[in-house]
Design a protein around this motif. Sequence first.
Motif, PDB file in Angstrom:
ATOM      1  N   PHE A 157       0.839  -1.205   0.000  1.00 19.12           N
ATOM      2  CA  PHE A 157       0.000   0.000   0.000  1.00 19.12           C
ATOM      3  C   PHE A 157       0.873   1.254   0.000  1.00 19.12           C
ATOM      4  O   PHE A 157       0.601   2.213  -0.726  1.00 19.12           O
ATOM      5  N   ARG A 158       1.932   1.270   0.789  1.00 22.16           N
ATOM      6  CA  ARG A 158       2.748   2.485   0.934  1.00 22.16           C
ATOM      7  C   ARG A 158       3.406   2.893  -0.379  1.00 22.16           C
ATOM      8  O   ARG A 158       3.683   4.078  -0.586  1.00 22.16           O
ATOM      9  N   HIS A 159       3.664   1.924  -1.249  1.00 23.25           N
ATOM     10  CA  HIS A 159       4.294   2.240  -2.530  1.00 23.25           C
ATOM     11  C   HIS A 159       3.266   2.665  -3.579  1.00 23.25           C
ATOM     12  O   HIS A 159       3.532   3.576  -4.374  1.00 23.25           O
ATOM     13  N   GLU A 160       2.105   2.036  -3.565  1.00 30.48           N
ATOM     14  CA  GLU A 160       1.083   2.358  -4.569  1.00 30.48           C
ATOM     15  C   GLU A 160       0.354   3.656  -4.251  1.00 30.48           C
ATOM     16  O   GLU A 160      -0.040   4.392  -5.162  1.00 30.48           O
ATOM     17  N   PHE A 161       0.192   3.951  -2.961  1.00 28.85           N
ATOM     18  CA  PHE A 161      -0.620   5.111  -2.575  1.00 28.85           C
ATOM     19  C   PHE A 161       0.195   6.059  -1.680  1.00 28.85           C
ATOM     20  O   PHE A 161      -0.124   6.249  -0.508  1.00 28.85           O
ATOM     21  N   LYS A 162       1.232   6.638  -2.237  1.00 26.26           N
ATOM     22  CA  LYS A 162       2.132   7.467  -1.434  1.00 26.26           C
ATOM     23  C   LYS A 162       1.422   8.667  -0.826  1.00 26.26           C
ATOM     24  O   LYS A 162       1.771   9.105   0.277  1.00 26.26           O
ATOM     25  N   ASP A 163       0.434   9.209  -1.525  1.00 25.93           N
ATOM     26  CA  ASP A 163      -0.290  10.370  -1.005  1.00 25.93           C
ATOM     27  C   ASP A 163      -1.386   9.985  -0.024  1.00 25.93           C
ATOM     28  O   ASP A 163      -1.999  10.855   0.591  1.00 25.93           O
ATOM     29  N   GLN A 164      -1.652   8.697   0.102  1.00 25.26           N
ATOM     30  CA  GLN A 164      -2.684   8.225   1.019  1.00 25.26           C
ATOM     31  C   GLN A 164      -2.095   7.342   2.117  1.00 25.26           C
ATOM     32  O   GLN A 164      -2.802   6.566   2.741  1.00 25.26           O
ATOM     33  N   PHE A 165      -0.793   7.497   2.330  1.00 26.90           N
ATOM     34  CA  PHE A 165      -0.097   6.699   3.336  1.00 26.90           C
ATOM     35  C   PHE A 165       0.780   7.605   4.186  1.00 26.90           C
ATOM     36  O   PHE A 165       1.489   8.468   3.668  1.00 26.90           O
ATOM     37  N   ILE A 166       0.708   7.397   5.504  1.00 24.96           N
ATOM     38  CA  ILE A 166       1.548   8.169   6.419  1.00 24.96           C
ATOM     39  C   ILE A 166       2.192   7.218   7.419  1.00 24.96           C
ATOM     40  O   ILE A 166       1.498   6.508   8.152  1.00 24.96           O
ATOM     41  N   ASP A 167       3.519   7.206   7.445  1.00 24.59           N
ATOM     42  CA  ASP A 167       4.256   6.522   8.504  1.00 24.59           C
ATOM     43  C   ASP A 167       4.749   7.610   9.446  1.00 24.59           C
ATOM     44  O   ASP A 167       5.606   8.415   9.082  1.00 24.59           O
ATOM     45  N   VAL A 168       4.212   7.627  10.655  1.00 23.03           N
ATOM     46  CA  VAL A 168       4.541   8.695  11.602  1.00 23.03           C
ATOM     47  C   VAL A 168       5.828   8.417  12.365  1.00 23.03           C
ATOM     48  O   VAL A 168       6.258   9.226  13.185  1.00 23.03           O
ATOM     49  N   GLY A 169       6.456   7.250  12.106  1.00 25.58           N
ATOM     50  CA  GLY A 169       7.612   6.860  12.912  1.00 25.58           C
ATOM     51  C   GLY A 169       7.141   6.319  14.252  1.00 25.58           C
ATOM     52  O   GLY A 169       5.998   5.873  14.413  1.00 25.58           O
ATOM     53  N   ILE A 170       8.029   6.365  15.235  1.00 28.43           N
ATOM     54  CA  ILE A 170       7.694   5.817  16.558  1.00 28.43           C
ATOM     55  C   ILE A 170       6.851   6.853  17.303  1.00 28.43           C
ATOM     56  O   ILE A 170       7.299   7.513  18.235  1.00 28.43           O
ATOM     57  N   ALA A 171       5.618   7.009  16.862  1.00 31.53           N
ATOM     58  CA  ALA A 171       4.803   8.104  17.402  1.00 31.53           C
ATOM     59  C   ALA A 171       3.327   7.723  17.372  1.00 31.53           C
ATOM     60  O   ALA A 171       2.514   8.359  16.695  1.00 31.53           O
ATOM     61  N   GLU A 172       2.982   6.689  18.115  1.00 31.54           N
ATOM     62  CA  GLU A 172       1.606   6.205  18.118  1.00 31.54           C
ATOM     63  C   GLU A 172       0.620   7.261  18.623  1.00 31.54           C
ATOM     64  O   GLU A 172      -0.510   7.334  18.134  1.00 31.54           O
ATOM     65  N   GLU A 173       1.056   8.045  19.608  1.00 36.82           N
ATOM     66  CA  GLU A 173       0.155   9.071  20.139  1.00 36.82           C
ATOM     67  C   GLU A 173      -0.232  10.057  19.040  1.00 36.82           C
ATOM     68  O   GLU A 173      -1.401  10.416  18.873  1.00 36.82           O
ATOM     69  N   HIS A 174       0.779  10.518  18.322  1.00 39.52           N
ATOM     70  CA  HIS A 174       0.536  11.444  17.217  1.00 39.52           C
ATOM     71  C   HIS A 174      -0.386  10.808  16.179  1.00 39.52           C
ATOM     72  O   HIS A 174      -1.270  11.480  15.617  1.00 39.52           O
ATOM     73  N   ALA A 175      -0.189   9.522  15.919  1.00 35.99           N
ATOM     74  CA  ALA A 175      -0.986   8.842  14.899  1.00 35.99           C
ATOM     75  C   ALA A 175      -2.474   8.880  15.228  1.00 35.99           C
ATOM     76  O   ALA A 175      -3.311   9.066  14.333  1.00 35.99           O
ATOM     77  N   ILE A 176      -2.813   8.691  16.497  1.00 41.19           N
ATOM     78  CA  ILE A 176      -4.232   8.715  16.893  1.00 41.19           C
ATOM     79  C   ILE A 176      -4.816  10.109  16.709  1.00 41.19           C
ATOM     80  O   ILE A 176      -5.913  10.281  16.159  1.00 41.19           O
ATOM     81  N   ALA A 177      -4.082  11.134  17.157  1.00 41.30           N
ATOM     82  CA  ALA A 177      -4.576  12.509  17.000  1.00 41.30           C
ATOM     83  C   ALA A 177      -4.668  12.882  15.517  1.00 41.30           C
ATOM     84  O   ALA A 177      -5.605  13.551  15.084  1.00 41.30           O
ATOM     85  N   LEU A 178      -3.692  12.442  14.746  1.00 41.27           N
ATOM     86  CA  LEU A 178      -3.696  12.673  13.302  1.00 41.27           C
ATOM     87  C   LEU A 178      -4.933  12.053  12.671  1.00 41.27           C
ATOM     88  O   LEU A 178      -5.629  12.694  11.859  1.00 41.27           O
ATOM     89  N   ALA A 179      -5.230  10.811  13.048  1.00 42.50           N
ATOM     90  CA  ALA A 179      -6.412  10.130  12.512  1.00 42.50           C
ATOM     91  C   ALA A 179      -7.687  10.867  12.885  1.00 42.50           C
ATOM     92  O   ALA A 179      -8.607  10.997  12.068  1.00 42.50           O
ATOM     93  N   SER A 180      -7.753  11.364  14.105  1.00 41.37           N
ATOM     94  CA  SER A 180      -8.932  12.116  14.542  1.00 41.37           C
ATOM     95  C   SER A 180      -9.104  13.376  13.707  1.00 41.37           C
ATOM     96  O   SER A 180     -10.218  13.717  13.289  1.00 41.37           O
ATOM     97  N   GLY A 181      -7.991  14.058  13.442  1.00 36.96           N
ATOM     98  CA  GLY A 181      -8.067  15.274  12.628  1.00 36.96           C
ATOM     99  C   GLY A 181      -8.535  14.988  11.216  1.00 36.96           C
ATOM    100  O   GLY A 181      -9.366  15.729  10.661  1.00 36.96           O
ATOM    101  N   ILE A 182      -8.028  13.920  10.615  1.00 37.90           N
ATOM    102  CA  ILE A 182      -8.449  13.551   9.255  1.00 37.90           C
ATOM    103  C   ILE A 182      -9.938  13.222   9.241  1.00 37.90           C
ATOM    104  O   ILE A 182     -10.694  13.678   8.376  1.00 37.90           O
ATOM    105  N   ALA A 183     -10.366  12.424  10.225  1.00 32.93           N
ATOM    106  CA  ALA A 183     -11.777  12.011  10.278  1.00 32.93           C
ATOM    107  C   ALA A 183     -12.704  13.194  10.501  1.00 32.93           C
ATOM    108  O   ALA A 183     -13.834  13.206  10.009  1.00 32.93           O
ATOM    109  N   SER A 184     -12.244  14.190  11.229  1.00 29.91           N
ATOM    110  CA  SER A 184     -13.098  15.347  11.532  1.00 29.91           C
ATOM    111  C   SER A 184     -13.478  16.123  10.268  1.00 29.91           C
ATOM    112  O   SER A 184     -14.472  16.856  10.262  1.00 29.91           O
ATOM    113  N   GLN A 185     -12.690  15.949   9.207  1.00 29.99           N
ATOM    114  CA  GLN A 185     -12.952  16.684   7.970  1.00 29.99           C
ATOM    115  C   GLN A 185     -13.455  15.773   6.846  1.00 29.99           C
ATOM    116  O   GLN A 185     -13.383  16.121   5.675  1.00 29.99           O
TER     117      GLN A 185
END
Length: 586
Positions: free
Chosen positions: A317-345
């Motif tokens: 998926f990460r190679h086929e959909f580069k604009d629809q893929f985010i690897d946040v690194g070792i940052a699970e907390e950020h990933a949850i908040a990021l997901a919430s922000g995306i979903a809010s819009q």
Amino acid sequence: MLLNILNKINGPKDLKELTSDELKILSSEIRESIITKVSTIGGHFGPNLGMVEATIALHCVFNSPIDKIVYDVSHQSYTHKILTGRKHAFINPAEYKSVTGYTSPDESEHDFFTIGHTSTSVSLACGLAKARDVKGGNENIIAVIGDGSLSGGEAFEGLNNAAASGKNIIILVNDNDMSIAENYGGLYKNLALLHETYGKSENNFFKSLGFDYYYVKDGNNIESLIETFSKVKDIDHPVVVHIHSVKGKGYKDSEENKEAFHWVMPFDLKTKEPLVKNNGETYGGIAGEFLSQKARKDSSIVAITAATPGPVGLGSFRHEFKDQFIDVGIAEEHAIALASGIASQGGKPVASFFSSFIQRTYDQLSQDLAINNNPALIMVYGGGITGSDVTHHGIFDIPLISNIPNIVYLAPTNKEEYIAMMEWGIEQDKYPVAIRVPNMGVVSATVEVELSFDNLNTYKKVKDGSEVAIIGLGSFYHLGEKVQGKLKETTGINATLINPRFISGIDKNLLTELLDNHKLVITLEDGILDGGFGEKISRFYGDKDMKVLNFGASKEFTDSVSIEELYRRYHLTDELIISDIKKALK
């Protein structure tokens, strides 16, 4: 394999008598020992091969355990173990499993913490340094941390605090241009600039925090490392030693394919073929293909992971959909908040984690996601009772996630149910949804699967019986099927079998119906009992005339205990469960 130098090493003090040439020979012998052992039983491969020289140099210069070394996440601690009296576990196949893959104070006075999660070493070292200072000590405190671990929030918090301490604390940054997968984030542009300028650029992340700074161009050169470590030994202020090393150093395949060789299952050194083959479907692979199909039609699908794209099915998926893929690194907390922000819009985020690592996200699940009730989908892999080391248990996610308001936590029992839950979780817009990915081989449905889960907390009665009701959650539904069949065969009792599907709520109507012709309800869950799913059922029946038995894991930390032993300990075999049922019915 001849170990002419390693055979003479029984502790760090033995290194101090070796010549430079002997240290180089020692590094080769250690590297070969690690390659042989890890290829035989599995373990962290690339990180340990890359840290051989740096670890030898640390123990040549510093005086462990008086000087204290903390290894972040322990992925790079094998050489340290070899040099601190535990070489038998790396050179004698009969003793390969006599030590853990992580630092452990139970094993050695040279280890100060049991560590298996990342980004923690600097914070722990700050604590050691403060304890030293209040006691009037003068030993060196060294935190070893990889560049991938720097993406974690706790690493920044630790660096921020360490830089302001004004006292001796040495941060060894092992920079090999990799996390588990490729590094992501703005920080890595600065690390790349420091590589290009051999540490001379004034645009320096570490200096900006207030650290003194040293750069070692060849982080696998023992002489350079010893020279630099000698300069910072007994320093009276915070310093970063930034070394540029090669992950997987000394094994060609690992150097060329760093992600695949981060952690390996046993493999044949000659053929490079895995000794344990899994050619079948996986739930991660199913999720990856499902999300790819969705993303080809819907650009609002965004897949998120925290440095583990391969294990959660997002390798392609990460190679086929580069604009629809985010690897946040070792940052699970950020990933949850990021997901919430995306979903809010109106976006459709799918964030995938391992159970062991989602433990870091409690506050973000509660505050950033659930309070705002944004419809992100969270995939939880590796949830369940396993024979893992103490730092990687997957038994705590059910109490953690299922008791947060607004979150709908689902437990599929088969492939078709799993896909239906993913489809519903992505397309519905009312709740945050989490799915506990089955921690087992892929099985297909034997009964019709519902496609919508709008009617929350509605359990599915698969077999209608009497006297005993078996509620088997997720992966353990299949254990429930075995119990139901053998109970009928051995006692004549035709038990009711229920697939609850929802972890985060109870079906009061169905549970009330069971009161009419049942004496006993048993719950089966692949996780810790305290605060878990079964307790919800017990609480419902607390003031009613119904016996309840909850089966799952006890509240304890276990370290590499076999799954067979744990199942016996927790009475999670069909024979032991049926025995307990018979006793309860007497």
